[in-house]
Each structure stands twice: as structure tokens, then as C-alpha cells.
Design an enzyme around this catalytic site. Sequence first.
Site, PDB file in Angstrom:
ATOM      1  N   GLU A 140      40.278  34.780  38.888  1.00  0.00           N
ATOM      2  CA  GLU A 140      41.289  33.896  39.476  1.00  0.00           C
ATOM      3  C   GLU A 140      40.656  32.713  40.224  1.00  0.00           C
ATOM      4  O   GLU A 140      40.746  32.589  41.447  1.00  0.00           O
ATOM      5  CB  GLU A 140      42.225  34.698  40.386  1.00  0.00           C
ATOM      6  CG  GLU A 140      42.964  35.775  39.601  1.00  0.00           C
ATOM      7  CD  GLU A 140      44.059  36.473  40.411  1.00  0.00           C
ATOM      8  OE1 GLU A 140      44.049  36.408  41.647  1.00  0.00           O
ATOM      9  OE2 GLU A 140      44.929  37.102  39.763  1.00  0.00           O
ATOM     10  N   GLU A 150      44.752  41.159  33.355  1.00  0.00           N
ATOM     11  CA  GLU A 150      45.229  41.754  34.610  1.00  0.00           C
ATOM     12  C   GLU A 150      46.719  41.539  34.829  1.00  0.00           C
ATOM     13  O   GLU A 150      47.220  40.424  34.628  1.00  0.00           O
ATOM     14  CB  GLU A 150      44.478  41.158  35.819  1.00  0.00           C
ATOM     15  CG  GLU A 150      44.922  41.748  37.147  1.00  0.00           C
ATOM     16  CD  GLU A 150      44.283  41.072  38.357  1.00  0.00           C
ATOM     17  OE1 GLU A 150      43.058  40.816  38.312  1.00  0.00           O
ATOM     18  OE2 GLU A 150      45.003  40.789  39.328  1.00  0.00           O
TER      19      GLU A 150
END
Length: 492
Positions: free
Chosen positions: A250, A345
Site C-alpha cells: 500500500e 489483500e
Amino acid sequence: MKLNFKNSIKVLFFAIAILAQVKCSSSNDATDPVPPPVTPPVTPPVVVTNDVDFWLTKGDQSVLLAKQTGTLGFGTVANAYTNIEVSESQKYQTVDGFGYTLTGGSADMINQLTASKKSALLKELFGTAENSIGISYLRISIGASDLNAAPFTYDDLPAGETDLDLAKFSLAKDKAGVIALLKEILVINPKILIMATPWSAPVWMKDKDSFMGGKLQTQYYDVYAKYFVKYIQQMKAEGITIDAITPQNEPLHDGNNPSMYMSATDQASFIKNNLGPAFKAANLKVKIIAYDHNCDNPNYPKAILADVDANPFVDGSAFHLYGGDISALTNVYNAYPTKNVYFTEQWTSSAASFDGDLKWHLRNVIIGSMRNYSKNALEWNLANDGNFQPHTDGGCSMCKGALTITSSEAFQRNVAYYIIAHASKFVPMGSIRIGSNSGGDLQNVAFITPSGSKVLIVENDGTTSQTFNIKFNNKWVTTSLDAGAVATYTWK
């Protein structure tokens, strides 16, 4: 006179003989048996053999990944139900697998189980027995993620110090946790694929003296590339092969603990000038997968793939779905069809419902990612305790594991377990997605496995029960699915 008398006697005897014959004939007619009635031929009953097995999970949890006992036989009797037509001739991406992130916290919780309980659990998760779910892909963190008890990297130093030769690099903080557990998993499934991702570089390499946020300083790009190389080599020495890495988890979310900001321009520069050449120099065949963040910014991976020097080093792009739409994977795939896409994810929340998460994740994470060319589909953390621990200070406090470890002898299976199991148990590594028409409430995706079995995963996204046909090779079976339910169908 005599002659006439004799003639009269002959006539009398002749008449008596005729009368006797008539009586005898009448008697025979009365006693002959009546012929039996004609019975029409009996039509043999149609015997329907079972051609299709299926496993079911309902949103109300009354049925959980249970094999159904009904008979589903292919036939050609017409009906008016909706068809889901599966086409073996339409082939798409090859599947790498389905699974979870084995966080440090997940490993710590599973390692607290007794030896016999842990062994049984690992066989259930990673084995191929009847009661196993066949997890074939794991993601792990390089250093700590936010679902470790505390942040760390493999080269943490006192403030003001540096380690340009990585002489103090050490996997020690993961030896008893993730590494030890992976060794046990590899005994059960030696072919499992492992992706590794950092949440932060060592703090001394960053422009901010914190595990949270900050950027990698350009003067440390080269040493950080060597940090990846050292990690891969030392994991290999432990018997653990890393199949792929992403440069940063991220990269646009720098508020987590740990975390690090990395723009698309910076990631492209790091890959083409440092990481890619370092892997090449060390003769590493490990895949470099860009981005690893939300579907709301497909321009990030496309910018890296558009860089002519970075592109050759990049296998593809990875996505999460905390923002945007799952179709972003097709957006990037269509722009660069020689590059792979991955789904790495998605969390299930402690505040969410089983039925809501079952529907949403099957529709998006499993069916959605696969229909948009993903090679894998991963839920977030594998396990934690009843209080959603461990996590770092500032890390995710609402992330519900696929398993809740309740004691050294007990655990419970949560919704993420069933989300993944409906794919991982039936679609092994090397399966190929094949054609199936999808629309309306019956969301679905189909595969052919390496052994030739066909697999169809269907989620009823509507509010009423649906009856439908599964059509294959001009024959079909009729089945039904409750609102919010999920089924996996398999046939040869």
C-alpha cells in the site's frame, strides 16, 4: 317290410350320433379357458446418475462448506430456467492459487496451539484430504506488518547509525514465528507459492525517523535493493523459496504502523535502477510485482509499466479493493496484456456480518478478481485471537482472521475461511479459468483443473432463491441456490 325297418333303425342311430356330437361340442365350448387380457409393455424408469457434485455455504450459517447429497445428472429435457453455460473452449489466465497473508500475528497465534491440534489444523488448511481446503498461496511480510505485536525490520539500528553493508541484517525476529510455521506448512504442501511484501524499509533508510510513513531516501535505494536480495537468499537458506515480491505494501497509505510512502515515479525508479538490476546480478528469478494497493488508482501500475526501462523487470501488478472497482484489473491487463495481475489483500471486519461478507467477498474477491484476469485471490490475515490481537500500536484493530484461536486446543472458522475454501479446495494451482456467462444475480466463474475436472463457483447475489441450469456440452443440470448462498459445483 323288413327292409324298411332296418332303414329306420339306421336313420335313428345316425340322428342319435349327430345329437351326441352337438352336445359334446357345446360342453367343450363352455369349459375352454378364457384367454388372458393383453398387458401393455412396461416403460423402464429413467435412471438419473449423479454427474455433478456440489458444496454449499449459506449466509445464515446453517450450511457451511457441506457436500450436498442430491442427484444432479446432465440431460436434455428443455426448461425455461436461466442457463449458466460453461465453455471449455474459452480459456483465460492460469491460476497460481488462493490463500491468505500469514502475518506474524497469525503465526504467533497458530504456534500457541498444542502440537497435535496445530498439526491437524495445518493439514486441514494446506493438505488435500477430504476435510482439507488446499490453500495454495501465501503472502508474508518482509519484517513486520501492522498485524505483528510491534513493528520491526531485519536491520534495525539505534538512531543515527547506518549499515550500508547490511552486516547486521538478521531474520532472527521471525525465526520462531513465521519461518518456523512455514517450514511445517511446506512439509504438507511443498509447492505452495509465497509472496513477500515490506510494510517499511529500515527506519535509518527513511526521511522520517519513524516506522510510520516517510519515504525511502534516494541514497539508500541501492542498499535497500540489496536488503531484498539478502532476504530472499536467507529465506532460501531456511528452505523457503520466495516466488514473488512487491516493493511496498500500500505505497499510497502512509498512516499505518508500519508504513512507507512510495510514488509511482519513485517505484519505477527503484525497480529499473536498483531492484531489477540487483535481482539480475544475484541471478534471482523472483517476480517483481508493482503497486500492491487499491483498485481506485490503476494509473499507478500503468505508469510503471509504461516506463520502458522498468517494464522488463516487472511481472505484473497487485491490487486491493478498499477503494475503486475490481474491473481495474482488466483495465490494467488490457493496457499491458503480457503482464499479469494479482489480487493480494482484502480484510473482513469484526463489525461486519457473516452473510454480508460472504456475498461481497465471493462476488468481488473470488469471482470478480478471477473474471478480471487475476492469477490469485488472497484474503488478509489468517488468524488472530478473540480480541483481534496481535496488532501494532496504530495497526488494524478490527481485522478478523479467517480463524480465531480461542485456546491452545480450540479455534473457530470465520467467514474468510469459507470465502477462500470455496475456491482453494477445488481449484488447485495450474487450473485455467474457462468461459461462463455471468449476469444478474447469479455471479459465477468457471475453471478446468490440471486433472480435467470442471469447477463452477456460483454466488446468488439476489434476495430470493434462484433455480437455474448449468449447461455444458449441450446438456444441462438444474439446481437452485438460496439468496446469499454460495456453491461450488464440480464434474468430469
